[in-house]
Enzyme design. Sequence first.
Site, PDB file in Angstrom:
ATOM      1  N   LYS A   1      46.935  -8.969 170.454  1.00  0.00           N
ATOM      2  CA  LYS A   1      47.533  -7.654 170.244  1.00  0.00           C
ATOM      3  C   LYS A   1      47.167  -6.778 171.425  1.00  0.00           C
ATOM      4  CE  LYS A   1      47.653  -3.886 166.906  1.00  0.00           C
ATOM      5  NZ  LYS A   1      47.100  -3.454 165.620  1.00  0.00           N
TER       6      LYS A   1
ATOM      7  N   LYS B   1      51.693  -9.649 169.716  1.00  0.00           N
ATOM      8  CA  LYS B   1      52.246  -8.316 169.464  1.00  0.00           C
ATOM      9  C   LYS B   1      51.969  -7.425 170.666  1.00  0.00           C
ATOM     10  CE  LYS B   1      51.562  -4.457 166.337  1.00  0.00           C
ATOM     11  NZ  LYS B   1      50.807  -3.966 165.206  1.00  0.00           N
TER      12      LYS B   1
HETATM   13  C1  PBG Z   1      47.260  -0.827 164.029  1.00  0.00           C
HETATM   14  C2  PBG Z   1      48.693  -1.186 163.991  1.00  0.00           C
HETATM   15  C3  PBG Z   1      49.609  -0.940 165.009  1.00  0.00           C
HETATM   16  C4  PBG Z   1      50.849  -1.378 164.574  1.00  0.00           C
HETATM   17  C5  PBG Z   1      50.665  -1.946 163.327  1.00  0.00           C
HETATM   18  N1  PBG Z   1      49.306  -1.796 162.962  1.00  0.00           N
HETATM   19  C6  PBG Z   1      49.439  -0.488 166.369  1.00  0.00           C
HETATM   20  C7  PBG Z   1      48.521   0.583 166.730  1.00  0.00           C
HETATM   21  O1  PBG Z   1      48.664   1.730 166.297  1.00  0.00           O
HETATM   22  O2  PBG Z   1      47.633   0.306 167.549  1.00  0.00           O
HETATM   23  C8  PBG Z   1      52.112  -1.251 165.366  1.00  0.00           C
HETATM   24  C9  PBG Z   1      53.363  -1.702 164.746  1.00  0.00           C
HETATM   25  C10 PBG Z   1      54.563  -1.198 165.422  1.00  0.00           C
HETATM   26  O3  PBG Z   1      54.535  -0.500 166.442  1.00  0.00           O
HETATM   27  O4  PBG Z   1      55.644  -1.508 164.893  1.00  0.00           O
HETATM   28  N2  PBG Z   1      46.444  -1.606 163.268  1.00  0.00           N
HETATM   29 ZN    ZN Z   2      44.576  -0.281 163.124  1.00  0.00          ZN
END
Ligand code: PBG
Ligand code: ZN
Length: 318
Positions: A191, A244
């Site tokens: 991620k 991601k």
């Molecule tokens: C954080 C989280 C994020 C997303 C899902 N859970 C990213 C973040 O804020 O760092 C992003 C999903 C998206 O952008 O569709 N745990």
């Molecule tokens: Zn988070």
Amino acid sequence: MFRTRRLRKTENIRRLVRETKLSVDDLIYPLFIEEGKDIETEIVSMPGIKRFSLDRISKELDEVIALNIPAVLLFGIPSKKDDEGSETWNDNGVIQQAIRFIKKNYPNLYIITDVCFCEYTSHGHCGIIYDNDVDNDATLVNIAKQSISHAKAGADMIAPSGMMDGTIAMVREALDNSGFLDTPIMAYSVKYASAYYGPFRDAADSAPSFGDRRTYQMDAANRDEAMRKATFDDAEGADILMVKPALSYLDIIRDLKNNFDRPIACYNVSGEYAMIKAAAKNGWIDGEKVMMESLLSMKRAGADIIITYFAKEVAKLL
Ligand code: PBG
Ligand code: ZN
């Protein structure tokens, strides 16, 4: 002469030699569940996506079922936050209630829960803050508590997204010790610290109130490190490995596909969705075609599973 065009002559021959196909079987649809009543709020930067309270969500779930989408990924928006995000392991919290509601009324829908803290902490970070940074090992303890609470409520799969080291081993052990031997873990393995999360943070009210997430999410420049991180999650027992965001990281998806004998998922994130929607609304691109091409590219790169806000739209076209 080499003539590669022979196999492109008509749609029928193109169908026969087509290498990659999108299917509704590949799709996971994210849902934002907000604590409270009578809430159905459109997210401005994500046209077509809403935050629902449980009493208003049935229409959305009926559609998901009718379209034969196999799974949903749940995100909770609690009515109260604190510095630890303790609502995340409240057995009567918004997600736990949502899981029970969906299990009862839509028993065939597969429920995956995002396990993190950023929507639940007053500071918006993905764990406990110590010395101006997220403390890895203290956060692990709470990740375990949250995961067990989700599993007890009936979650089919746990997806920890906070990028804390040791998460998968911790969650696996916690689930096993509580009797959830058969509950799989989808690891947010790779991620990246990405600007593509912008619209999500509005949607989930989860933007960090100070600093950023670069001490725990990965640097966009790094490809070797992605292999290292996925290797650890694989060894710790992740059942599915995820990359991601998706579109800017297709090389990483392919690396994981080539190197791990696990299903590979990717998350087509909020910013990727918003860009296509915005350009389409302006008439600058054909939104439907760009959507299909984007998702197809993720499959071609090696994704077996795609988490996408487009799931309903795609399912309608397939
Ligand atoms: C954080 C989280 C994020 C997303 C899902 N859970 C990213 C973040 O804020 O760092 C992003 C999903 C998206 O952008 O569709 N745990
Ligand atoms: Zn988070």
